[in-house]
Every structure is written in C-alpha cells, then in structure tokens.
Design a protein around this motif. Structure first.
Motif, short mmCIF file in Angstrom:
data_model
loop_
_atom_site.label_atom_id
_atom_site.label_comp_id
_atom_site.label_asym_id
_atom_site.label_seq_id
_atom_site.Cartn_x
_atom_site.Cartn_y
_atom_site.Cartn_z
N GLU A 131 -51.57 -31.80 7.20
CA GLU A 131 -52.36 -31.06 8.15
C GLU A 131 -52.86 -31.98 9.17
O GLU A 131 -52.83 -31.56 10.40
N THR A 135 -51.74 -31.92 13.12
CA THR A 135 -52.50 -31.50 14.16
C THR A 135 -52.41 -32.55 15.49
O THR A 135 -52.85 -32.15 16.50
N ARG A 231 -66.28 -22.19 18.35
CA ARG A 231 -65.27 -22.02 17.07
C ARG A 231 -64.03 -22.83 17.14
O ARG A 231 -63.88 -23.54 16.28
N ASP A 235 -63.30 -26.24 14.94
CA ASP A 235 -62.27 -26.14 13.98
C ASP A 235 -60.84 -25.90 14.37
O ASP A 235 -60.55 -24.87 14.92
N PRO A 237 -57.65 -24.65 15.64
CA PRO A 237 -56.77 -23.48 15.10
C PRO A 237 -55.33 -23.62 14.50
O PRO A 237 -55.12 -23.04 13.47
N ARG A 239 -54.90 -26.40 12.69
CA ARG A 239 -55.21 -26.75 11.27
C ARG A 239 -55.50 -25.49 10.31
O ARG A 239 -55.09 -25.36 9.25
N ASP A 240 -56.17 -24.62 10.96
CA ASP A 240 -56.64 -23.23 10.10
C ASP A 240 -55.30 -22.64 9.62
O ASP A 240 -55.10 -22.19 8.51
N ASP A 243 -53.67 -24.78 6.81
CA ASP A 243 -54.43 -24.88 5.77
C ASP A 243 -54.07 -23.39 4.97
O ASP A 243 -53.98 -23.33 3.74
N HIS A 244 -53.70 -22.31 5.67
CA HIS A 244 -53.71 -21.18 5.04
C HIS A 244 -52.02 -21.00 4.81
O HIS A 244 -51.69 -20.32 3.55
N TYR A 267 -51.36 -15.17 7.90
CA TYR A 267 -52.31 -15.51 8.63
C TYR A 267 -52.79 -14.29 9.56
O TYR A 267 -54.01 -14.33 9.80
N ARG A 277 -67.06 -16.35 11.10
CA ARG A 277 -68.04 -17.60 10.74
C ARG A 277 -68.76 -17.72 11.89
O ARG A 277 -68.61 -17.92 13.09
#
Length: 340
Positions: A131, A135, A231, A235, A237, A239-240, A243-244, A267, A277
C-alpha cells in the motif's frame, strides 16, 4: 538398564569375529548395565561393548548379527535359540533409540517454525508495504480516475451530484477561497448523503446538501470543507481505498493499473456509512489560521454545546475578522445548489 529391569543379568553363547577374515570364536555373552561383556569359555574377558554403540546388522532376522557403530568388521552373532538374549539386546537398543536426540526432527521443527514466522511476517508486513509503495507510484491522473470510479458507485445510492445552474460558479469560488485557486473544481455536493463530508482520491471533497441548506452561516460550510481537506492530507485517500480493498486488489492495481469493481463498490458504501473521524484540533486550528477563517461557527455546528469543540472556540484564529468566505448572493445561490 531400565528396559531389562526384570533381569539381573542375561548370559548366552555367541560367535565373535574380532576382525574381517579372522576365525569366529565361541564366547559367553553377558548383558549387564549398559555393557555387553564377551568372555572365553574359560572365563577370560575378551572385550566389552557399549550397548549404546551397538547396531543390529540384519534387522529382525535370526541368528541375530551385531556390530559396533562405525566398526562393521567386528561382529557378534547370537544363535536363534538364545531368544532371551536377542530379545533383551533388541529391547535395550529400542529404548536407547527412543531417547536419542533427533537432529533431523529438530531441524525440521526449527525450520517449520522459522518458515511459519516468516510467512506470518509477510502476511502482516506485505499488505502495508505494498500500500505504501502504491501510494508513491500511482500518478495523480490515476488517483483522480479511482476517485471518479468510487463516486460513480456512490451516486447509484445518493443520486447524481447537485449541479444547480446558478450555484456552479459560487461553488467554484467557495472552493477556491477555502482550498486555493488550483482546487476550484474540488467540491461535489450529494443530494442524499448521510454524512456531512467525505473525501476521495484525486482531491475530491464530498459535501451533503444539508451543509448548505441547514445552516445560515457560510463559514460553517467552509469549515466542513477545510476539515475534510485536512483529513485527506493526514490520511492518504488512496491508502484508505487500498487498505479496504486488500492485498489482491493492491497487486492488481500495481500490475494492471485498475482496481476490481467490487472493491470500488464496497469502498463507496463504506464512505457513505462509516462514522466520521474527527480532525485533530491543533491541526484544524492551524488550517483555519492558514485559510484566514473563523473556526467558531464550525465548532458550534459540530457540537451545539461547544463542549467537545471548545479549543476551536477559545483559540479561534479568525475571531473579530469580519471578512466573509462567500458573498451574500453567492451563499443564497449555494443554499439552492440542489435546485434546478
């Protein structure tokens, strides 16, 4: 020998050959505690064998043939009628063999443990490493493509983004004011989003229509935009998304340049339903200060009591600054962004 505890001593006759080519001699064989003693018929001791060093040369055949480990030239044959002696020696040899260390098994066990540890380390480390690598190598154009693909899945649930004709230019001006001139097209307003804001790869900031329709102060909408942009900076996006999506989907992106549609759809659902968050207060205050905006209106919109957002109220960097983020006419048009 505990393996022969029912015997005090075993004796039998046997044929001993001291070396290859020599005449075999009849001897008396005495099995004691860990030692086999060979004596002449007259009683003179010829030699002692360590039972632990003995090897059965002919398996289970009888007469039984033995020699010392590493010295196959010196042999001892026990006649088949001396069953007690043969059985006794064999039982002792089996007992010794059971107690002997198994370096092969130990190596296998150690090797298996190491392999299992490495496999576990790979499973734990590899997804995150891939991951992080993805990125760094996925270009901005591909990020934007992934963000638009996720948005397409979202709009099947939320409906098409709001594009009220009169609100298009004010929306771009608001985005440029809060995010910078190069991001004037970053905002997307969804007609039925449960969350007030979210972000996607490619710099997309999603806003629910309620951010405009439920508030009278444009600084509140600007606060939602600013917090969501923060945000996204904190973090990644992409990578998010990865990760999912998981390891296989990440590998597919790196090898084919695309993500599975089912991963994108899943996702998109998560973005719409997952709890928001909170952004760190210190970083958020810094963002409000850099944008020369008031944080108090946003703080009270998040928590009408102000208890959980007190730092944003007490340290408001824009307090006393009357410069609005949007003109009155732009704000009126923005409140009808989901109109015709």
């Amino acid at each position: 020998m505990t393996a022969l505890k029912e015997y005090d001593r075993l004796e039998a006759t046997g044929l001993w050959r001291p070396a290859p080519g020599e005449q075999r001699r009849e001897v008396i064989v005495s099995l004691g505690d860990a030692t086999l003693t060979l004596t002449e018929i007259s009683g003179a001791v010829l030699t002692h064998w360590s039972v632990a060093a003995m090897v059965r040369a002919n398996g289970t055949a009888r007469p039984a043939l033995y020699h010392l480990d590493g010295e196959p030239g010196e042999t001892l044959e026990i006649p088949e009628d001396e069953t007690a002696m043969i059985d006794g020696i064999d039982r002792v040899l089996r007992a010794i063999e059971r107690r002997r260390p198994r370096p092969g098994k130990l190596r296998f066990a150690i090797g298996g443990s190491v392999a299992a540890a490495l496999a576990l380390a790979v499973l734990v480390w590899l997804p995150g490493a891939l991951e992080r690598y993805a990125t760094t190598v996925v270009p901005p154009a591909k990020r934007a493509e992934i963000g638009q693909a996720v948005l397409a899945h979202m709009t099947r649930v939320t409906g098409q983004p709001c594009r009220g004709r009169d609100a298009r230019a004010p929306l771009r001006r608001l985005a440029a004011r809060v995010l910078g001139p190069d991001r004037a097209n970053a905002l997307v307003v969804l007609p039925t989003a449960a969350r007030d804001s979210a972000h996607l790869p490619g710099g997309v900031i999603l806003l629910g229509r309620q951010v405009f329709e439920d508030h009278e102060d444009p600084d509140i909408a600007a606060g939602y935009i600013l917090a969501e942009a923060l945000r996204a900076r904190l973090d990644d996006p992409l990578r998010d998304v990865l990760d999912h999506a998981g390891l296989i989907a990440t590998l597919q992106l790196l090898t084919t340049g695309s993500l599975p549609e089912e991963a994108l759809s899943s996702y998109a659902e998560q973005v719409l339903t997952a709890p928001q968050r909170p952004a760190p207060n210190d970083a958020l205050l810094g963002a409000f200060q850099a944008a020369q905006m008031r944080s108090t209106p946003y703080a009270y919109a998040i928590d009408p009591t102000g208890e959980t957002t007190l730092p944003l109220i007490e340290a408001d960097p824009g307090a006393g600054d009357g410069a609005p983020v949007a003109s009155d006419s732009d704000w009126v048009r923005l409140q009808g962004v989901c109109g015709a």
